[in-house]
Design a protein around this motif. Structure first.
Motif, mmCIF file in Angstrom:
data_model
loop_
_atom_site.group_PDB
_atom_site.id
_atom_site.type_symbol
_atom_site.label_atom_id
_atom_site.label_comp_id
_atom_site.label_asym_id
_atom_site.label_seq_id
_atom_site.Cartn_x
_atom_site.Cartn_y
_atom_site.Cartn_z
ATOM 1 N N SER A 20 0.829 -1.214 0.000
ATOM 2 C CA SER A 20 0.000 0.000 0.000
ATOM 3 C C SER A 20 0.863 1.265 0.000
ATOM 4 O O SER A 20 0.372 2.355 0.286
ATOM 5 C CB SER A 20 -1.031 -0.023 1.135
ATOM 6 O OG SER A 20 -0.413 -0.221 2.368
ATOM 7 N N GLY A 21 2.160 1.132 -0.322
ATOM 8 C CA GLY A 21 2.972 2.313 -0.626
ATOM 9 C C GLY A 21 3.990 2.711 0.427
ATOM 10 O O GLY A 21 4.755 3.663 0.223
ATOM 11 N N ASN A 22 4.048 2.000 1.541
ATOM 12 C CA ASN A 22 5.009 2.363 2.590
ATOM 13 C C ASN A 22 6.385 1.747 2.313
ATOM 14 O O ASN A 22 6.498 0.781 1.553
ATOM 15 C CB ASN A 22 4.509 1.846 3.950
ATOM 16 C CG ASN A 22 3.166 2.430 4.319
ATOM 17 O OD1 ASN A 22 3.061 3.607 4.646
ATOM 18 N ND2 ASN A 22 2.118 1.619 4.249
ATOM 19 N N ARG A 78 -8.194 -6.197 3.132
ATOM 20 C CA ARG A 78 -9.617 -5.825 3.198
ATOM 21 C C ARG A 78 -10.196 -6.309 4.523
ATOM 22 O O ARG A 78 -11.055 -7.188 4.564
ATOM 23 C CB ARG A 78 -10.387 -6.468 2.037
ATOM 24 C CG ARG A 78 -10.327 -5.673 0.751
ATOM 25 C CD ARG A 78 -10.965 -6.430 -0.402
ATOM 26 N NE ARG A 78 -10.116 -7.518 -0.841
ATOM 27 C CZ ARG A 78 -9.095 -7.352 -1.696
ATOM 28 N NH1 ARG A 78 -8.848 -6.169 -2.202
ATOM 29 N NH2 ARG A 78 -8.333 -8.359 -2.040
ATOM 30 N N GLU A 135 -4.056 7.023 9.555
ATOM 31 C CA GLU A 135 -3.439 7.361 8.263
ATOM 32 C C GLU A 135 -2.872 6.096 7.595
ATOM 33 O O GLU A 135 -3.049 5.875 6.405
ATOM 34 C CB GLU A 135 -2.320 8.385 8.506
ATOM 35 C CG GLU A 135 -1.758 8.968 7.217
ATOM 36 C CD GLU A 135 -0.536 9.846 7.485
ATOM 37 O OE1 GLU A 135 -0.453 10.443 8.579
ATOM 38 O OE2 GLU A 135 0.336 9.896 6.593
ATOM 39 N N TYR A 147 -3.757 2.969 8.020
ATOM 40 C CA TYR A 147 -4.756 1.980 7.600
ATOM 41 C C TYR A 147 -5.781 2.528 6.607
ATOM 42 O O TYR A 147 -6.554 1.755 6.032
ATOM 43 C CB TYR A 147 -5.478 1.388 8.821
ATOM 44 C CG TYR A 147 -4.677 0.267 9.452
ATOM 45 C CD1 TYR A 147 -4.548 -0.961 8.821
ATOM 46 C CD2 TYR A 147 -4.024 0.445 10.668
ATOM 47 C CE1 TYR A 147 -3.793 -1.990 9.380
ATOM 48 C CE2 TYR A 147 -3.267 -0.573 11.235
ATOM 49 C CZ TYR A 147 -3.164 -1.796 10.588
ATOM 50 O OH TYR A 147 -2.419 -2.814 11.128
ATOM 51 N N ALA A 148 -5.789 3.849 6.391
ATOM 52 C CA ALA A 148 -6.811 4.445 5.514
ATOM 53 C C ALA A 148 -6.906 3.747 4.149
ATOM 54 O O ALA A 148 -8.014 3.453 3.685
ATOM 55 C CB ALA A 148 -6.544 5.943 5.349
ATOM 56 N N PRO A 149 -5.763 3.400 3.495
ATOM 57 C CA PRO A 149 -5.899 2.762 2.173
ATOM 58 C C PRO A 149 -6.568 1.390 2.232
ATOM 59 O O PRO A 149 -7.037 0.891 1.220
ATOM 60 C CB PRO A 149 -4.441 2.597 1.698
ATOM 61 C CG PRO A 149 -3.616 3.449 2.585
ATOM 62 C CD PRO A 149 -4.349 3.610 3.863
ATOM 63 N N LEU A 150 -6.608 0.775 3.407
ATOM 64 C CA LEU A 150 -7.146 -0.589 3.506
ATOM 65 C C LEU A 150 -8.628 -0.615 3.901
ATOM 66 O O LEU A 150 -9.241 -1.680 3.932
ATOM 67 C CB LEU A 150 -6.347 -1.413 4.525
ATOM 68 C CG LEU A 150 -4.822 -1.413 4.363
ATOM 69 C CD1 LEU A 150 -4.173 -2.303 5.418
ATOM 70 C CD2 LEU A 150 -4.426 -1.895 2.971
ATOM 71 N N ARG A 160 -11.150 1.468 2.549
ATOM 72 C CA ARG A 160 -11.901 2.373 1.683
ATOM 73 C C ARG A 160 -13.332 1.908 1.454
ATOM 74 O O ARG A 160 -14.156 2.647 0.966
ATOM 75 C CB ARG A 160 -11.170 2.552 0.344
ATOM 76 C CG ARG A 160 -10.039 3.574 0.469
ATOM 77 C CD ARG A 160 -9.199 3.575 -0.756
ATOM 78 N NE ARG A 160 -8.768 2.203 -1.032
ATOM 79 C CZ ARG A 160 -7.952 1.864 -2.000
ATOM 80 N NH1 ARG A 160 -7.479 2.758 -2.802
ATOM 81 N NH2 ARG A 160 -7.598 0.593 -2.189
#
Ligand code: NAD
Length: 444
Positions: A22-24, A168, A187, A189-192, A194
């Protein structure tokens, strides 16, 4: 965000990889140098569907790195996850020595604000203890502890579906002592989440307790339906019909109410024991939890009793086939697997086993060595066997070639610990078919 995940087991490896996905930027640290070497070479030490591809991609794209040392990872990390093992100690309490050792080391390497997040399953009150350890070791190292906080973020992933569960989640549980820690984890976990799944922010003790209660509830459902199945057998009722009869009640539902030969794995048995132990330490006897474990211990032997009954205890020299070794499908994990219990008991009575599992054969070899015959496919396991036992509900066992089974077995007998087949169908094929909580059907 720059992250460090300490402990690269089932949970740590999946969490580190998914957080990188997820981009980290993630450094995953483990004290097992051999494991880290294999991971650096792109080799995955566990079986988990989809994981190899995801690890490979994130390694290639430079978001995921593996290391044996916290020294290089801690200074740049904003958030440090602790995901080391918390195995049962001799009295059932969780052994926290790895968690505390990591906390001590983190303390010695602190620089600037860090959020330390407990992802391992730990007894209520552990976040406070970890905070005290970090403060003390940082104090020794720096004279005065730099700013840091400890949060609890229990993990609810299931082995076999771990990536999907992490990417998910039904919910994310976060236990914090400050708004700042809550904001960082929101912040992250926000992408997970949605799809409007909640991030539940609570105090740290409640978050730690939530994990134990969740596993205890799931284990209780399994032991409950197994106890009802045992009653059905004795009362000449059919648990499959009863299950439908209760499951359509929206207050009850169907999930986790599959009769079988009990739960295993690295989580339910140890976490229920740890919760019982937490109760005793606080002068409370958790009677329901004790019964959940006792029913499960007996249930793991349900097939053994049926096999002994059928063969009138004459098992010396008898060859049996066993399909399924892992504690559940889609994993190679054999920790506390019912298959282990079945094999130990029946081997002790002189039986010989031909076994097959789609992915857990290497694990079985570590546990049973030369005492089993390992077969490359399910049908090979049947050759010269007097009966087939089924311990894991792998999909490939659900629709087998019954004619071939009949031809290969010396006697047409199946002991099904996972209720994969319909008794009427088995009777039509001419099998003597034993399952859990269902009425045997005689041959037409
Ligand atoms: P695991 O045994 O697969 O992995 C633990 C890892 O920690 C190992 O690789 C070990 O080498 C490493 N380790 C131990 N001590 C260390 C140290 N001092 N420094 C660095 N690394 C160290 O365990 P797991 O199944 O991933 O479980 C980890 C935690 O997560 C446990 O508390 C477990 O209860 C919990 N949990 C597990 C699952 C699951 O499905 N396996 C699900 C939810 C929660």
């Amino acid at each position: 965000m720059n992250l460090c995940v300490v402990g690269v087991g089932y949970v740590g490896l999946v969490a580190a990889t998914c957080l990188a996905e997820s981009g980290n930027d993630v450094v995953a640290v483990d004290s097992d140098a051999g494991k880290i070497e294999r991971l650096q070479a792109g080799e995955i030490p566990i079986y988990e569907p989809g994981l190899e591809e995801l690890v490979g991609r994130n390694l290639r794209e430079g978001r995921l790195r593996f290391s044996t040392g916290l020294a290089e990872a801690v200074p740049s990390a904003e958030v440090i996850f602790i995901a080391v093992g918390t195995p049962p100690g001799p009295n059932g309490a969780a052994d926290l020595s790895a968690v505390f050792a990591v906390a001590d080391e983190i303390g010695r390497r602190l620089s600037g604000y860090k959020l330390v997040v407990l992802k391992s399953t730990v007894p209520v009150g552990t976040a406070e203890k970890v905070e005290a350890i970090i403060r003390e070791s940082a104090g020794e190292a720096f004279g005065r502890a730099p700013e840091f906080e400890v949060a609890s973020n229990p993990e609810f992933m299931k082995e076999g579906a771990a990536i999907d569960d992490f990417m998910r989640p039904d919910r994310v549980v976060v236990g914090v002592a400050s708004d700042r820690a809550a904001a960082i984890l929101r912040e992250l976990y926000a992408p997970l989440v949605r799809t409007e799944k909640p991030i539940l922010v609570m105090d740290r003790r409640s978050a730690e307790m939530t994990k134990y209660v969740s596993n205890a509830m799931l284990a209780a459902k399994i032991s409950f339906i197994n106890e009802m199945a045992n009653l059905c057998e004795r009362l000449d009722a059919d648990i499959a019909a009863v299950r439908r009869g209760i499951g359509f009640d929206s207050r009850i539902g169907f999930q986790f109410l599959f009769p079988g030969i009990g739960y295993g794995g690295s989580c339910f048995p140890k976490d229920v024991d740890a919760l019982i132990r937490l109760g005793t330490e606080h002068n409370y006897q958790a009677r329901i939890l004790a019964a959940v474990q006792a029913v499960n211990a007996d249930q793991k032997r349900a097939l053994v009793d049926k096999v002994r009954g059928h063969f009138q205890n004459r098992l010396q020299g008898k060859t049996l086939a066993l399909w399924g070794l892992a504690f559940k499908p889609q994993t190679d994990d054999m920790r506390e697997a019912p298959a282990q219990e079945i094999l130990r008991e029946l081997l002790a009575l002189g039986a010989r086993f031909r076994v097959h599992d789609p992915v857990a054969m290497a694990e079985a070899k570590k546990l049973f060595g030369e005492s089993l015959t390992y077969c490359d496919n399910p049908y090979q396991a049947l050759e010269g066997a007097s009966a087939l036992l089924i311990a894991t509900e792998w999909n490939e066992f659900r629709r087998p070639n019954f004619r071939r089974i009949q031809e290969l077995l010396l006697e047409p007998v199946i002991f099904d610990g996972r209720n994969l087949y319909e008794p009427e169908v088995m009777a039509r094929w001419g099998f003597t078919y034993y399952s859990i909580g269902r009425r045997p059907v005689n041959e037409p």
